[in-house]
Design an enzyme around this catalytic site. Structure first.
Site, PDB file in Angstrom:
ATOM      1  N   ASP A  88       0.834  -1.205   0.000  1.00 47.73           N
ATOM      2  CA  ASP A  88       0.000   0.000   0.000  1.00 47.73           C
ATOM      3  C   ASP A  88       0.865   1.249   0.000  1.00 47.73           C
ATOM      4  O   ASP A  88       1.553   1.544   0.972  1.00 47.73           O
ATOM      5  CB  ASP A  88      -0.885   0.001   1.248  1.00 47.73           C
ATOM      6  CG  ASP A  88      -1.779   1.216   1.323  1.00 47.73           C
ATOM      7  OD1 ASP A  88      -2.929   1.136   0.858  1.00 47.73           O
ATOM      8  OD2 ASP A  88      -1.317   2.268   1.829  1.00 47.73           O
ATOM      9  N   TYR A 119       3.225   9.828  -0.526  1.00 46.51           N
ATOM     10  CA  TYR A 119       4.309   9.210   0.255  1.00 46.51           C
ATOM     11  C   TYR A 119       5.669   9.407  -0.439  1.00 46.51           C
ATOM     12  O   TYR A 119       6.715   9.177   0.159  1.00 46.51           O
ATOM     13  CB  TYR A 119       4.094   7.704   0.458  1.00 46.51           C
ATOM     14  CG  TYR A 119       2.824   7.285   1.146  1.00 46.51           C
ATOM     15  CD1 TYR A 119       2.023   8.203   1.822  1.00 46.51           C
ATOM     16  CD2 TYR A 119       2.420   5.956   1.118  1.00 46.51           C
ATOM     17  CE1 TYR A 119       0.849   7.791   2.443  1.00 46.51           C
ATOM     18  CE2 TYR A 119       1.257   5.540   1.740  1.00 46.51           C
ATOM     19  CZ  TYR A 119       0.469   6.465   2.400  1.00 46.51           C
ATOM     20  OH  TYR A 119      -0.674   6.032   2.998  1.00 46.51           O
ATOM     21  N   LYS A 172      -2.709   5.839  -4.282  1.00 51.11           N
ATOM     22  CA  LYS A 172      -3.807   6.760  -3.948  1.00 51.11           C
ATOM     23  C   LYS A 172      -3.662   8.112  -4.655  1.00 51.11           C
ATOM     24  O   LYS A 172      -2.547   8.609  -4.837  1.00 51.11           O
ATOM     25  CB  LYS A 172      -3.862   6.995  -2.429  1.00 51.11           C
ATOM     26  CG  LYS A 172      -3.815   5.720  -1.611  1.00 51.11           C
ATOM     27  CD  LYS A 172      -4.033   5.946  -0.130  1.00 51.11           C
ATOM     28  CE  LYS A 172      -3.651   4.710   0.665  1.00 51.11           C
ATOM     29  NZ  LYS A 172      -2.211   4.606   0.937  1.00 51.11           N
ATOM     30  N   HIS A 178      -7.479   9.517  -1.672  1.00 54.47           N
ATOM     31  CA  HIS A 178      -6.791   9.498  -0.378  1.00 54.47           C
ATOM     32  C   HIS A 178      -7.607  10.133   0.759  1.00 54.47           C
ATOM     33  O   HIS A 178      -7.637   9.617   1.873  1.00 54.47           O
ATOM     34  CB  HIS A 178      -5.432  10.199  -0.516  1.00 54.47           C
ATOM     35  CG  HIS A 178      -4.391   9.713   0.429  1.00 54.47           C
ATOM     36  ND1 HIS A 178      -3.062   9.637   0.104  1.00 54.47           N
ATOM     37  CD2 HIS A 178      -4.474   9.273   1.707  1.00 54.47           C
ATOM     38  CE1 HIS A 178      -2.385   9.168   1.146  1.00 54.47           C
ATOM     39  NE2 HIS A 178      -3.228   8.942   2.122  1.00 54.47           N
ATOM     40  N   LEU A 194      -1.968  -0.720  14.100  1.00 57.37           N
ATOM     41  CA  LEU A 194      -1.326  -0.926  15.405  1.00 57.37           C
ATOM     42  C   LEU A 194      -1.380   0.354  16.249  1.00 57.37           C
ATOM     43  O   LEU A 194      -0.662   0.475  17.240  1.00 57.37           O
ATOM     44  CB  LEU A 194       0.136  -1.366  15.214  1.00 57.37           C
ATOM     45  CG  LEU A 194       0.337  -2.612  14.343  1.00 57.37           C
ATOM     46  CD1 LEU A 194       1.823  -2.880  14.114  1.00 57.37           C
ATOM     47  CD2 LEU A 194      -0.332  -3.825  14.986  1.00 57.37           C
ATOM     48  N   ILE A 245      -3.046  -2.967   7.159  1.00 58.03           N
ATOM     49  CA  ILE A 245      -1.757  -2.710   6.494  1.00 58.03           C
ATOM     50  C   ILE A 245      -0.723  -2.173   7.500  1.00 58.03           C
ATOM     51  O   ILE A 245      -0.357  -0.999   7.467  1.00 58.03           O
ATOM     52  CB  ILE A 245      -1.919  -1.745   5.304  1.00 58.03           C
ATOM     53  CG1 ILE A 245      -2.766  -0.517   5.665  1.00 58.03           C
ATOM     54  CG2 ILE A 245      -2.560  -2.460   4.119  1.00 58.03           C
ATOM     55  CD1 ILE A 245      -2.665   0.616   4.638  1.00 58.03           C
ATOM     56  N   LYS A 300       2.618  -1.073   9.193  1.00 60.57           N
ATOM     57  CA  LYS A 300       3.852  -0.508   8.641  1.00 60.57           C
ATOM     58  C   LYS A 300       5.006  -0.829   9.585  1.00 60.57           C
ATOM     59  O   LYS A 300       4.873  -0.679  10.805  1.00 60.57           O
ATOM     60  CB  LYS A 300       3.671   1.011   8.500  1.00 60.57           C
ATOM     61  CG  LYS A 300       4.938   1.762   8.131  1.00 60.57           C
ATOM     62  CD  LYS A 300       5.527   2.497   9.316  1.00 60.57           C
ATOM     63  CE  LYS A 300       6.959   2.905   9.067  1.00 60.57           C
ATOM     64  NZ  LYS A 300       7.628   3.448  10.268  1.00 60.57           N
ATOM     65  N   SER A 301       6.103  -1.276   9.019  1.00 59.63           N
ATOM     66  CA  SER A 301       7.329  -1.397   9.809  1.00 59.63           C
ATOM     67  C   SER A 301       8.530  -1.342   8.881  1.00 59.63           C
ATOM     68  O   SER A 301       8.459  -1.801   7.745  1.00 59.63           O
ATOM     69  CB  SER A 301       7.359  -2.711  10.593  1.00 59.63           C
ATOM     70  OG  SER A 301       8.588  -2.819  11.285  1.00 59.63           O
ATOM     71  N   VAL A 302       9.617  -0.778   9.388  1.00 57.10           N
ATOM     72  CA  VAL A 302      10.869  -0.823   8.640  1.00 57.10           C
ATOM     73  C   VAL A 302      11.843  -1.793   9.311  1.00 57.10           C
ATOM     74  O   VAL A 302      13.006  -1.874   8.937  1.00 57.10           O
ATOM     75  CB  VAL A 302      11.518   0.581   8.501  1.00 57.10           C
ATOM     76  CG1 VAL A 302      10.645   1.494   7.652  1.00 57.10           C
ATOM     77  CG2 VAL A 302      11.787   1.213   9.863  1.00 57.10           C
TER      78      VAL A 302
HETATM   79  P1  A2P Z   1       9.108   0.412  12.994  1.00 58.06           P
HETATM   80  O1  A2P Z   1       8.668   0.855  11.617  1.00 58.06           O
HETATM   81  O2  A2P Z   1      10.239   1.235  13.537  1.00 58.06           O
HETATM   82  O3  A2P Z   1       9.360  -1.066  13.064  1.00 58.06           O
HETATM   83  P2  A2P Z   1       0.960   1.488  12.315  1.00 58.06           P
HETATM   84  O4  A2P Z   1       1.075   0.507  11.214  1.00 58.06           O
HETATM   85  O5  A2P Z   1      -0.209   1.261  13.238  1.00 58.06           O
HETATM   86  O6  A2P Z   1       1.013   2.947  11.861  1.00 58.06           O
HETATM   87  O7  A2P Z   1       2.236   1.287  13.282  1.00 58.06           O
HETATM   88  C1  A2P Z   1       3.531   1.533  12.788  1.00 58.06           C
HETATM   89  C2  A2P Z   1       4.466   1.743  13.970  1.00 58.06           C
HETATM   90  O8  A2P Z   1       4.462   0.578  14.788  1.00 58.06           O
HETATM   91  C3  A2P Z   1       5.876   1.954  13.536  1.00 58.06           C
HETATM   92  O9  A2P Z   1       6.442   2.889  14.425  1.00 58.06           O
HETATM   93  C4  A2P Z   1       6.532   0.580  13.701  1.00 58.06           C
HETATM   94  O10 A2P Z   1       7.900   0.716  14.031  1.00 58.06           O
HETATM   95  C5  A2P Z   1       5.764  -0.003  14.857  1.00 58.06           C
HETATM   96  N1  A2P Z   1       5.588  -1.453  14.721  1.00 58.06           N
HETATM   97  C6  A2P Z   1       5.280  -2.133  13.602  1.00 58.06           C
HETATM   98  N2  A2P Z   1       5.156  -3.445  13.836  1.00 58.06           N
HETATM   99  C7  A2P Z   1       5.430  -3.614  15.154  1.00 58.06           C
HETATM  100  C8  A2P Z   1       5.483  -4.749  15.997  1.00 58.06           C
HETATM  101  N3  A2P Z   1       5.238  -5.976  15.528  1.00 58.06           N
HETATM  102  N4  A2P Z   1       5.788  -4.548  17.307  1.00 58.06           N
HETATM  103  C9  A2P Z   1       6.034  -3.316  17.791  1.00 58.06           C
HETATM  104  N5  A2P Z   1       5.983  -2.194  17.036  1.00 58.06           N
HETATM  105  C10 A2P Z   1       5.686  -2.331  15.725  1.00 58.06           C
END
Ligand code: A2P
Length: 275
Positions: A43, A48, A73, A106, A188, A227, A229-231
């Site tokens: 997504d 972005y 979007k 969007h 999250l 969806i 998000k994590s890096v």
């Molecule tokens: P990071 O990208 O540094 O791993 P959302 O998707 O609700 O916007 O949440 C994204 C945020 O949650 C990011 O700051 C991400 O950090 C963090 N995050 C993503 N997956 C996890 C996880 N499994 N446990 C803890 N924090 C997470």
């Protein structure tokens, strides 16, 4: 990976990989990681500024196009009919694709009042087959109802901020009445506060999962698309490893009870940032 069928029969994975606030180069790395971990839905959005990085990662992955589900979007400055068509072409070209699976408006930007016009242009893109499905994002009950009243195509999805602190119960009922899939952004709650909620820990421990996995499971069992998000590679993997356990009714109820109408993002009734 579980899929759900959208209202036009197009099949969409229930967990996708979000790249909001991920710079272009990092998006390349993160999407490469995500595709390697088994995500098939990505997504992104024009605003972005990472469609090129996403497109490069998709091309380099070697995953066949028909196994991928790519969403982008339309940005708020492009609601005029011809601007929609131009903006869509530019997004496709940055992604290096000849179609997207889902094209979303969007934000409705009610103060501009051009979302009905924008939707009619998106209907053309859909009719041309260059978006396999079209939908909206951040639509409220009010803006969604007007769109349904004044146009032909029922949006396939409405992607909104949704997590246990903002459960969007009324909107979900409206979506169900019209066959619109609910897609959660910031599923999250943007990480920290929500994931530290003491109510989640015992549930996570019982299942040998993390609080994030419990929250994602709550979304899935509510029939939504999420969806996360994590890096962070370990979290990217963790967030898709949510198909081997199930929350019972009491656990779902405990998480439902966390709803406090708490938004982390902007209020879509008034958001009119043009970027
Ligand atoms: P990071 O990208 O540094 O791993 P959302 O998707 O609700 O916007 O949440 C994204 C945020 O949650 C990011 O700051 C991400 O950090 C963090 N995050 C993503 N997956 C996890 C996880 N499994 N446990 C803890 N924090 C997470």
């Amino acid at each position: 990976m579980e899929n759900i069928a959208l209202n036009n029969g197009v099949v969409m994975p229930q967990i996708g990989f979000g790249v909001w606030q991920v710079p272009d180069d990092e998006a390349y790395t993160a999407v490469t990681e995500a595709l390697g971990a088994g995500y098939r839905s990505i997504d992104t959005a024009r605003i972005y500024e990472n469609e090129e990085g996403v497109g490069r990662a998709v091309a380099a992955s070697g995953v066949p196009r028909d196994e991928l589900f790519i969403t982008t979007k339309l940005w708020n400055t492009d609601h005029a009919h011809d601007d929609v068509l131009r903006a869509f072409d530019a997004s496709l070209s940055r992604l290096g694709l000849d179609y997207v699976d889902l094209y979303l408006m969007h934000w409705p930007v009610p103060s501009e009042d051009r979302y009905v016009e924008a939707w009619r242009a998106m209907e053309k893109i859909y009719a041309d087959g260059r978006a396999k499905a079209i939908g909206v994002s951040n639509f409220t009950a009010e803006t969604l109802t007007r769109l349904l009243d004044e146009t032909e195509t029922v949006p396939a999805v409405n992607q909104v901020e949704l997590h246990p602190y903002l459960a969007q119960k009324e909107l979900r009922v409206l979506h169900a009445e019209h066959g619109i899939a609910t897609e959660a952004w910031s599923p999250l709650g943007q990480g920290k506060g929500l994931l530290d909620d003491p109510a989640l820990r015992p549930i996570a421990d019982r299942h040998g999962k993390s609080p994030a996995q419990v929250v994602l499971r709550w979304h899935l069992q509510n029939g939504e698309i999420a969806i996360p998000k994590s890096v962070t590679p370990s979290r990217i993997k963790q967030n898709i490893d949510v198909f081997d356990f199930e929350l019972d009714a009491a656990e779902m109820g405990t998480i439902d009870a966390l709803d406090k109408g708490r938004r982390f993002g902007p209020d879509p009734a008034t958001f009119n940032w043009m970027g």
